[in-house]
Design a protein around this motif. Structure first.
Motif, short mmCIF file in Angstrom:
data_model
loop_
_atom_site.label_atom_id
_atom_site.label_comp_id
_atom_site.label_asym_id
_atom_site.label_seq_id
_atom_site.Cartn_x
_atom_site.Cartn_y
_atom_site.Cartn_z
N MET A 39 0.83 -1.20 0.00
CA MET A 39 0.00 0.00 0.00
C MET A 39 0.87 1.25 0.00
N ALA A 40 1.88 1.28 0.86
CA ALA A 40 2.77 2.45 0.92
C ALA A 40 3.50 2.63 -0.40
N LYS A 41 3.91 1.52 -1.02
CA LYS A 41 4.59 1.61 -2.32
C LYS A 41 3.65 2.21 -3.36
N ALA A 42 2.40 1.77 -3.38
CA ALA A 42 1.43 2.31 -4.34
C ALA A 42 1.20 3.80 -4.10
N ILE A 43 1.08 4.19 -2.84
CA ILE A 43 0.90 5.62 -2.53
C ILE A 43 2.09 6.41 -3.02
N ASN A 44 3.30 5.91 -2.77
CA ASN A 44 4.51 6.63 -3.14
C ASN A 44 4.75 6.67 -4.65
N THR A 45 4.43 5.59 -5.35
CA THR A 45 4.75 5.53 -6.78
C THR A 45 3.61 5.96 -7.68
N GLU A 46 2.37 5.84 -7.22
CA GLU A 46 1.24 6.15 -8.08
C GLU A 46 0.45 7.40 -7.67
N TYR A 47 0.16 7.53 -6.41
CA TYR A 47 -0.82 8.52 -5.99
C TYR A 47 -0.22 9.88 -5.61
N LEU A 48 0.86 9.89 -4.87
CA LEU A 48 1.42 11.17 -4.43
C LEU A 48 1.85 12.05 -5.59
N LYS A 49 2.39 11.46 -6.64
CA LYS A 49 2.86 12.27 -7.76
C LYS A 49 1.71 12.92 -8.54
N LYS A 50 0.48 12.47 -8.31
CA LYS A 50 -0.68 13.05 -8.98
C LYS A 50 -1.26 14.25 -8.24
N ILE A 51 -0.77 14.49 -7.02
CA ILE A 51 -1.27 15.60 -6.23
C ILE A 51 -0.47 16.85 -6.57
N LYS A 52 -1.15 17.84 -7.10
CA LYS A 52 -0.48 19.07 -7.52
C LYS A 52 -0.21 19.97 -6.32
#
Length: 78
Positions: A39-52
């Motif tokens: 879950m943390a890996k997905a947050i770090n690699t997929e989701y956080l970079k989408k937050i402007k």
């Protein structure tokens, strides 16, 4: 493991492992840890970079982000 998971959750190795039989898969906490790591890996690699407009160009979450030295994630974060 001792530096990362143990400190982040305030536990020792036997929280997830059977002492002396480290390879065993008997404890559900071992799989929960794997799932939460994914879950943390997905947050770090997929989701956080989408937050402007984040102040950090490379934001990261880890176990301590939520657990803060406790087995259960903290519910009242500042």
């Amino acid at each position: 493991m001792q530096v990362g998971y143990s400190k982040s959750l305030g536990v020792d190795c036997t929280h997830c492992h059977v002492a002396g039989q480290w390879e065993k898969e008997d404890k559900p906490t071992k799989q929960i840890t794997r799932d939460m790591s994914a879950m943390a890996k997905a947050i770090n690699t997929e989701y956080l970079k989408k937050i402007k407009n984040l102040t950090n160009a490379n934001p990261v979450v880890n176990c301590t982000t939520c657990h803060r030295g406790q087995v259960k994630p903290a519910l009242n974060l500042p």
